[in-house]
Design an enzyme around this catalytic site. Sequence first.
Site, PDB file in Angstrom:
ATOM      1  N   HIS A 377       0.802  -1.225   0.000  1.00  0.00           N
ATOM      2  CA  HIS A 377       0.000   0.000   0.000  1.00  0.00           C
ATOM      3  C   HIS A 377       0.837   1.279   0.000  1.00  0.00           C
ATOM      4  O   HIS A 377       0.285   2.355   0.217  1.00  0.00           O
ATOM      5  CB  HIS A 377      -0.913   0.037   1.226  1.00  0.00           C
ATOM      6  CG  HIS A 377      -2.112  -0.859   1.124  1.00  0.00           C
ATOM      7  ND1 HIS A 377      -3.257  -0.513   0.436  1.00  0.00           N
ATOM      8  CD2 HIS A 377      -2.342  -2.095   1.629  1.00  0.00           C
ATOM      9  CE1 HIS A 377      -4.137  -1.497   0.522  1.00  0.00           C
ATOM     10  NE2 HIS A 377      -3.607  -2.472   1.240  1.00  0.00           N
ATOM     11  N   LYS A 568      -8.439  13.789   4.455  1.00  0.00           N
ATOM     12  CA  LYS A 568      -7.558  12.624   4.423  1.00  0.00           C
ATOM     13  C   LYS A 568      -6.519  12.794   5.518  1.00  0.00           C
ATOM     14  O   LYS A 568      -6.428  13.864   6.132  1.00  0.00           O
ATOM     15  CB  LYS A 568      -6.900  12.464   3.056  1.00  0.00           C
ATOM     16  CG  LYS A 568      -6.170  13.713   2.570  1.00  0.00           C
ATOM     17  CD  LYS A 568      -5.618  13.539   1.159  1.00  0.00           C
ATOM     18  CE  LYS A 568      -6.707  13.613   0.126  1.00  0.00           C
ATOM     19  NZ  LYS A 568      -6.937  12.372  -0.599  1.00  0.00           N
ATOM     20  N   ARG A 569      -5.750  11.754   5.752  1.00  0.00           N
ATOM     21  CA  ARG A 569      -4.672  11.831   6.729  1.00  0.00           C
ATOM     22  C   ARG A 569      -3.756  13.011   6.410  1.00  0.00           C
ATOM     23  O   ARG A 569      -3.453  13.282   5.246  1.00  0.00           O
ATOM     24  CB  ARG A 569      -3.900  10.515   6.702  1.00  0.00           C
ATOM     25  CG  ARG A 569      -2.775  10.377   7.683  1.00  0.00           C
ATOM     26  CD  ARG A 569      -2.356   8.904   7.773  1.00  0.00           C
ATOM     27  NE  ARG A 569      -2.195   8.295   6.465  1.00  0.00           N
ATOM     28  CZ  ARG A 569      -1.014   8.184   5.829  1.00  0.00           C
ATOM     29  NH1 ARG A 569       0.093   8.667   6.390  1.00  0.00           N
ATOM     30  NH2 ARG A 569      -0.943   7.594   4.666  1.00  0.00           N
ATOM     31  N   LYS A 574       0.658  14.336   0.847  1.00  0.00           N
ATOM     32  CA  LYS A 574      -0.710  14.631   0.428  1.00  0.00           C
ATOM     33  C   LYS A 574      -0.916  16.134   0.174  1.00  0.00           C
ATOM     34  O   LYS A 574      -1.928  16.550  -0.352  1.00  0.00           O
ATOM     35  CB  LYS A 574      -1.702  14.099   1.459  1.00  0.00           C
ATOM     36  CG  LYS A 574      -1.681  12.575   1.562  1.00  0.00           C
ATOM     37  CD  LYS A 574      -2.658  12.062   2.593  1.00  0.00           C
ATOM     38  CE  LYS A 574      -2.573  10.552   2.758  1.00  0.00           C
ATOM     39  NZ  LYS A 574      -3.089   9.804   1.598  1.00  0.00           N
ATOM     40  N   THR A 676      -8.673   6.345  -1.830  1.00  0.00           N
ATOM     41  CA  THR A 676     -10.064   5.883  -1.957  1.00  0.00           C
ATOM     42  C   THR A 676     -11.043   7.019  -1.700  1.00  0.00           C
ATOM     43  O   THR A 676     -12.192   6.954  -2.136  1.00  0.00           O
ATOM     44  CB  THR A 676     -10.355   4.717  -0.984  1.00  0.00           C
ATOM     45  OG1 THR A 676      -9.978   5.094   0.343  1.00  0.00           O
ATOM     46  CG2 THR A 676      -9.608   3.471  -1.390  1.00  0.00           C
ATOM     47  N   LYS A 680     -14.846   7.876  -3.418  1.00  0.00           N
ATOM     48  CA  LYS A 680     -16.095   8.163  -2.702  1.00  0.00           C
ATOM     49  C   LYS A 680     -16.687   9.485  -3.160  1.00  0.00           C
ATOM     50  O   LYS A 680     -17.901   9.607  -3.378  1.00  0.00           O
ATOM     51  CB  LYS A 680     -15.827   8.199  -1.196  1.00  0.00           C
ATOM     52  CG  LYS A 680     -15.334   6.901  -0.605  1.00  0.00           C
ATOM     53  CD  LYS A 680     -14.742   7.112   0.785  1.00  0.00           C
ATOM     54  CE  LYS A 680     -13.968   5.892   1.239  1.00  0.00           C
ATOM     55  NZ  LYS A 680     -13.176   6.131   2.453  1.00  0.00           N
TER      56      LYS A 680
END
Length: 835
Positions: A377, A568-569, A574, A676, A680
Amino acid sequence: MPNKRFVTSKPKSSITNVPKLGVTKDDFIDDFKQYYVHLMGRDENSRSSPFYACEALSLSIRDRLMERRSNTDKTYNDTDSRQVFYLSMEFLMGRTLSNAMLNLGITDAASQAMHDLGIEIEELVDRELDAGLGNGGLGRLAACFIDSCATLQLPAMGYGLRYEYGMFTQTVVNGEQVEKPDHWLRHGNIWEVERLEYSLRIKLGGHTEIQTDEQGKQRVCWISTQDVLAVPFDTPVPGFKNNTVNTLRLWKAVATEEFNLDEFNAGDYAESVAAKVTAEHITMVLYPNDANENGKELRLRQQYFLASASLQDVLAYWIRQHGHDFSSFADKSCFQLNDTHPSIAIAELMRLLTDVHGLSWETAWGITRQTMAYTNHTLLPEALEKWSVKLMQRLLPRLMEIIFEINAHFMSEVASHWPGDKARLSRMSIIEEGAEQQVRMAYLAIVGSFSVNGVARLHSRLLQQGLFRDFYELWPHKFNNKTNGVTPRRWLASCNPALAALITEAIGDRWITHLEELKKLEPFAEDAGFRNRWREIKQDAKQRLIEHKKQYLDIHLNPDALFDIQVKRIHEYKRQILNVLHVIHLYDRIKRGDTDNWVPRCVLIGGKAAPGYAMAKRTIKLINNVANVINSDADVGDSLILFFLPDYRVSGMEMICPAADLSEQISTAGKEASGTGNMKLMMNGALTIGTLDGANIEIREEVGDENFFLFGLTEEQIEVRRKHYDPFAIIDQDEDLQRVMHLLESGHFNQFEPGIFDDLIASIKSRYDPWMTIADFRSYVDAQKRVEAAYQDKEHWTRMSILNCANSGKFSTDRTIREYNRDIWKLDSVPVEYP
């Protein structure tokens, strides 16, 4: 009088043969009252609290799940089905009540029952706590996977840990993240069933000896261990309206003895319960901070505890069904390792097969390499777990011996393939040499597995060409891709019922289990009436999100504004920082009066930073400081709002998804494995602004370039640019960026906290910045201008929104699981009959 043995009379019928439970409104009313009054002892005076009503309804629904689960287990046993066992350190399940009602097809009946009793079912759904069993995308993916396995009627069982405390509850104090314990189990968990009869002993510590058994055969014995009990708790996982209910089994750590009676009698009360406390620490907290040695040891204990308990459980089940003949075990069993965390299972299966069940090394290794499959991952080398050999020798001495032997055999294989290539031997060894030897757990996972997959097409290619290139050259047949997905039951049908109803009205309800059917929505994008209803549903969702947040936070959002979402985290790759730089740019434009054709925008950012991740926590502080300045500036008003959503979790995302207009997927290209959240949000009609990273590439291919806001350097361009990356030159050539950096560096957002953001600023201006945030600034700003132009044309934007939803069919976990099953697991679908 002689002693008499207690003898039960021969039963006239099976004690498990019970009448089938009904699913009508009246059935739920009757069962609800029985639980509410008799089990809980409540009366009319208790109506003011929804807690007991939620418990009573949940118990009524759990009964229906359990009877179907028993029938599913019996069907699997009777058919002797090949099964997959999904091992994951996280299962981020969220809330269960609404999802269980949806999948059982009883939402209307249960809602009507509560209505007749004067209870709002929405209040009960909101009352349920999120299960604190995961951290982020990894755990949520695992939850979606087991949902899809049940929906596809595949014999699959999830194995995880029953954490007493979740990651943490996030609060914000003076803009800073403050972590508080997430004791999600403080009121128990109505959905689980404790299975004491399947408890197992887990070995830790001690040492090994070679002993001779009664047959004169020498065996390695792991002795003088400090054992811990693993107690299983089972949670039912229903498929969608198909009578299949699979099982998620979570392990709780318990001491083998409650306390040492001798020490207790001697007055040493603390020491007498020390073993109990030490044992229960294993499953006390999700992912302890591993910044210190104690944290590292506890995390390794957790991983081994999961692997050993789960494998012992599977082998015990096998023996009950087949005896001690393991010749067909690999034909009937498959273990899927969800990331590197459970990879110690490879060595543990070897231990169990050789030391406990007496198989030869060659036979056990053959079984192991035919049954283990590994999902990676991450593309970040620092995220690939390594464990100190010294730590493993102290905590898991027998496992360390087995890993050394696995590595010796593997090194021989590599040397045979590439004679004399010492550099390759060093690169590929499971044991990393250095000042302190380390065990490379990802390498162990690859060596011991028959399948290695990435989770997006780009991710899998980069694994093969970069991180695991040597292994790919040795075993190309092992490597494959399985692009992630999300379950449409929770992430559209359940969380956005109004939109789901509109879709079903237009194309029927087959899309719920065959998401590719959404493609039939494409012609409706040209229907003005349909677009109007679509837009109304989006506006209602925005208003619901606003009203929901008003209950807890002082928030004033404009529902007509563009809802720009990044949840998100919190992590540097990111690039929440890039989002903040753009917000500061918009703020600067407003202050300079550059507001022609302005589009009001609400930028909502949410996510948790790991407790030991200082830069991520400083990013949260920056977001909140910038928000305080912008949101209190009268010149800005409703034109721009920035808000940090604290304590982001599954139930929060269920509110956010339907309300989102723009989905921020802005990670540095080549760093995000898949993502993911992007799926969504797309599924609920949000448009994506993103880099060519992770699954963004495949999302753009599905929806078309004209319905995706692309920006940024590609992974290949980044590698070229990195050699001569000069952030100062980029800033000097971009007036907008100069103004943004001036506002940051002048302390405009931290006037009373001088220097607090110096490290952040230095990191994004560094020529060694691995995330190359400054390099993508101009491209990102230009893409955001295209977003604004598109949003000004409401009809055009709505078309794009419909087309994003219509082309999200690929991103269902049903498709992902079908591919796992076709290429890796090779299970037969097993229909479950239930009259």
